[in-house]
Enzyme design. Structure first.
Site, mmCIF file in Angstrom:
data_model
loop_
_atom_site.group_PDB
_atom_site.id
_atom_site.type_symbol
_atom_site.label_atom_id
_atom_site.label_comp_id
_atom_site.label_asym_id
_atom_site.label_seq_id
_atom_site.Cartn_x
_atom_site.Cartn_y
_atom_site.Cartn_z
ATOM 1 N N CYS A 87 0.858 -1.195 0.000
ATOM 2 C CA CYS A 87 0.000 0.000 0.000
ATOM 3 C C CYS A 87 0.891 1.241 0.000
ATOM 4 O O CYS A 87 1.354 1.694 1.049
ATOM 5 C CB CYS A 87 -0.935 -0.007 1.213
ATOM 6 S SG CYS A 87 -2.060 1.399 1.256
ATOM 7 N N ASP A 88 1.127 1.793 -1.191
ATOM 8 C CA ASP A 88 2.059 2.909 -1.337
ATOM 9 C C ASP A 88 1.765 4.089 -0.408
ATOM 10 O O ASP A 88 2.689 4.623 0.212
ATOM 11 C CB ASP A 88 2.063 3.408 -2.787
ATOM 12 C CG ASP A 88 2.727 2.426 -3.726
ATOM 13 O OD1 ASP A 88 3.730 1.823 -3.328
ATOM 14 O OD2 ASP A 88 2.250 2.270 -4.856
#
Length: 791
Positions: free
Chosen positions: A476-477
């Site tokens: 999850c950037d």
């Protein structure tokens, strides 16, 4: 009874999708690509195109200066957005309309937008005139090939003006111009890419700073100046079209455009056909060469055939025949095309994120395994000296890490064994592991040693509790503030590490390294135990623990209460016991499943949470803030197939990744069923009006996993070192399916049907096989199998 769609349909045996309205799904689009360019064009004619030189660049721009950025979700189109349009003017009455629909937006008598695998076309009928547009691209060069056909349907002679209008837009604050080039027979716009540093001059010196629009047939007039063309009338009724002829103007440090006019007299039933070439070039000599190569009837036909053959090379290794015909069409025609796009061009970037690069190439195992093999070697050649993997893989000389790749993430090593598992399953090629690879650090190790070094790095990147550090993000950037102080940990990454270690342990065992297999399995057990000790919340696993030792993704959180990824990967890693799984699945059903798929987490964040990060600042239900983020969703589907006895849950969520088949679903999503987007809007309970809306982005790590789920999950055809195992998982309301599977050079035809059996039974030539598998597969051989599955 299932409601069938009336606003669109497949045609030509599924090779095309036709949409019959430009207004019901205004962002519906098709896309074409080759290894140097990509274009996405909507049903209304708006287009976004880019090409590589070697970094992404554009040859058609907005009329104002644009930011340099990656492709954006849910693009907003507006009157002056770049597009490809043709005006039709009745010279006797002055009536005006445009094809495909913009900019005049006149309701037409007939409208067909046809997205094909190898071209995009439109048919528009109005005022007794039919306009047919066809757009194609070459296999290797950067150019758009446009065919325009105009037919008189009115039964009487007509006098018309046919005016193709291809805006070029604002190209440079330093220097921009455009003029008619009589020798090339077209408008040529010139620019100087803006720069300020002296070193950038040499970097920009050989950029393709010209945009050309050239004609096969000489027009009666032309226009190269946007303001002169548009005037006071606006694009819906340009001033230039209120005159007998265009102004033949040039643009001198003014916004350029390309418009040409053909004044034609058509007899009843008569048709005129025109061809145009649109694209970038370095100089006029290159434009001339492109003209000679392509701009003729024969050149267009040859190029169309070559491009169709290029796309056909990505047709995939699976064909299915099921009770769901729309699904069949997608799996057989469109899904492998999207998988092929990802592995063929790496999203047209010079520095794909490492996780994206590996997963996109994972899908190529079903199309061109040799591409996947090369990708592993390329990736590990850039391994850091400490065994970690970089945030991005540099694909061309001089490329640099950009955008999100400048932010430290900690998950990239996980994807090495996770994606390798598919390569080994499809090819049985364990010789890859013995390849020696030298890195830019100067060290040299075999692929096996490099993977082991990556696993060792994962084991070392954990805190005293045995949980994996997250730094400024994992998969999850935008979860960038959980661990930016150096203490925060990721529950998902700890589980993913366990899963990766288990896969790698199996490979070590195959390679005769029982000692390493034991070591990595012990590491996996430690990770699973740590997650159970610190992150089990009674009904699901928490997402992580912040720098300040706050556990999040738990029942007491009003927002971001339950996250999908930890649940999926707890199943994959074995951290979740059968009792825990029995508690997790109903919670996912009730908390996260929507009519449009399963959301990434819920409820969405409504405001910034400073110990989680910018994911909480994204619009509620968009992108990573609790959308139906299909990449996360497919991990869950894959885990359900791995779990077994979850055929209905898995299929229902898999099917929701595809729009349709009802009008209502198509209208809500606003997308043709020719690709899976990276997300559909979430926040279904909070904002039902926008829930389900497609991002319209076809760049997504989802599709390789979707293909894998169809191959290994639903059809149950999974390779291993010795052959092919067969264990279909049909949804309960299906009685039978037929499957054709290409595997290691052999062709498998399977007739899968329910029968009075207690386990899967495979028959070949009337003989029941001792196990549901085929060993010693011979390339070139055909295997006809009957597969019986329990009622």
């Amino acid at each position: 009874m299932r409601k069938e769609a009336t606003i669109l349909r497949p045609s030509q045996n599924g090779d095309r999708y036709e949409l019959f309205t430009p207004t019901a799904m205004p962002k519906a689009a098709g896309f074409l690509w080759n290894q140097r360019m990509m274009i996405q064009i909507t049903c209304r004619g708006f287009a976004t195109a880019q090409f590589m030189q070697p970094e992404p660049a554009k040859y058609a721009h907005a009329p104002n200066i644009e930011a340099t950025t990656f492709m954006q979700p849910e693009p907003n189109y507006y009157a002056h957005h770049p597009g490809r349009f043709v005006y039709i003017k009745d010279e006797e009455t002055g009536q005006l309309f445009s094809a495909p629909y913009e900019p005049v937006r006149t309701p037409t008598d007939r409208f067909v937008f046809s997205a094909g695998k190898a071209d995009v076309s439109w048919t528009v009928e109005h005022l007794g005139v039919r306009v047919e547009l066809i757009m194609g691209i070459p296999t290797h060069d950067v150019a758009e090939l446009w065919t325009v056909k105009v037919t008189n349907l009115s039964g009487r002679p007509r006098k018309l003006s046919v005016v193709p209008y291809f805006p070029i837009g604002y190209k440079s604050w330093m220097n921009q111009s455009a003029e008619w080039n009589s020798e090339l027979m077209g408008v040529v716009a010139s620019t100087v890419t803006p720069y300020q540093k002296a070193t950038e001059y040499f970097k920009n010196k050989y950029l393709k700073d010209k945009t050309y629009f050239i004609c096969e047939t000489r027009p009666d007039s032309w226009e190269a100046n946007q303001q002169s063309f548009e005037g006071e009338g606006g694009l819906h009724n340009p001033s230039a079209l209120q005159q007998p002829q265009l102004n033949n103007s040039d643009a001198r440090y003014e916004t350029p455009t390309a418009a040409v006019q053909y004044r034609v007299a058509l007899k009843a039933g008569e048709q005129r056909e025109y061809r145009f070439l649109f694209g970038p070039a370095y100089d006029e000599a290159e434009i001339g060469a492109m003209r000679s190569r392509y701009l003729s009837k024969e050149g267009f036909a040859r190029t169309a055939n070559e491009y169709a053959e290029y796309i056909e090379r990505g047709r995939g290794s699976l064909r299915i025949e099921t009770p769901d015909k729309e699904l069949d069409n997608f799996v057989n025609n469109w899904l492998p095309r999207q998988v092929y796009y990802h592995g063929d061009v790496n999203r047209l970037t010079t520095d794909p994120q490492t996780r994206n690069y590996l997963q996109d190439n994972m899908g190529m195992n079903y199309i061109k395994p040799e591409v996947s093999r090369k990708a592993f070697i390329t990736a590990v050649s850039q391994q850091e000296a400490n065994g970690s993997m970089p945030d991005g893989i540099l694909l061309v000389e001089g490329a640099q890490l950009k955008y999100i790749n400048q932010i430290p993430h900690t998950d990239h090593c996980v994807w090495l064994p996770v994606t390798l598992e598919v390569y080994l399953a499809e090819t049985g090629d364990y010789s890859l592991l013995k390849e020696k690879v030298r890195s830019e650090n100067g060290d040299e190790f075999t692929v096996f040693e490099r993977f082991s070094r990556a696993m060792n790095w994962l084991l070392g990147a954990r805190d005293e509790r045995g949980l994996s550090y997250i730094a400024q993000g994992d998969w999850c950037d935008p979860m960038n503030m959980v661990g930016y102080k150096g203490k925060g940990v990721s529950g998902w990454l700890t589980l993913a590490t366990a899963y990766a270690l288990q896969i790698w342990a199996n490979v070590c065992e195959h390679e005769g390294r029982a000692d390493l297999a034991k070591f990595y399995r012990a590491g996996a057990d430690e990770c699973n135990a740590a997650v159970n000790k610190h992150l089990w919340d009674g009904d699901w696993f928490a997402r992580g623990i912040t720098d300040d030792n706050v556990t999040f993704g738990i029942k007491s959180d009003p927002e971001g209460r339950i996250w999908l990824n930890p649940q999926s990967w707890s199943i994959l890693s074995g951290a979740a016991s059968p009792q825990q799984v029995s508690r997790i699945l109903p919670q996912v059903d009730s908390e996260l499943v929507t009519p449009y798929g399963v959301t990434m987490f819920g409820p969405p964040y409504s405001k910034m949470r400073e110990d989680v990060g910018r994911v909480t600042q994204k619009a509620m239900g968009s992108a990573e803030n609790a959308s139906v983020y299909n990449h996360a969703g497919i991990f869950y589907v894959f885990s359900l197939y791995k779990l077994g006895n979850q055929e209905d849950r898995a299929y229902q969520l898999l099917r929701k990744m595809l729009p349709g088949p009802s009008d209502a679903d198509y209208l809500q999503r606003g997308q043709l069923p020719i690709y899976i987007p990276n997300y559909y809007r979430g926040a279904w309970r909070e904002f039902p009006r926008t829930a389900g809306r497609s991002s319209q982005l076809f760049n997504t790590g989802t599709v390789s996993w979707v293909y894998r789920c169809f191959v290994e999950g639903l059809c149950g055809l999974r390779g291993d070192a010795n052959g092919l195992t067969i264990h279909p998982q049909l949804p309960n309301n299906w009685d039978s399916i037929k499957v054709t599977r290409l595997f290691r050079g052999a062709t498998f035809h399977l007739d899968i049907r329910r029968a009075d059996v207690s386990d899967v039974v495979v028959k070949q030539g009337g003989r029941t096989l001792p196990k549901p598998r085929i060993d010693n597969i011979r390339a070139g051989q055909r295997y006809d199998l009957t597969v019986l599955v329990p009622q």
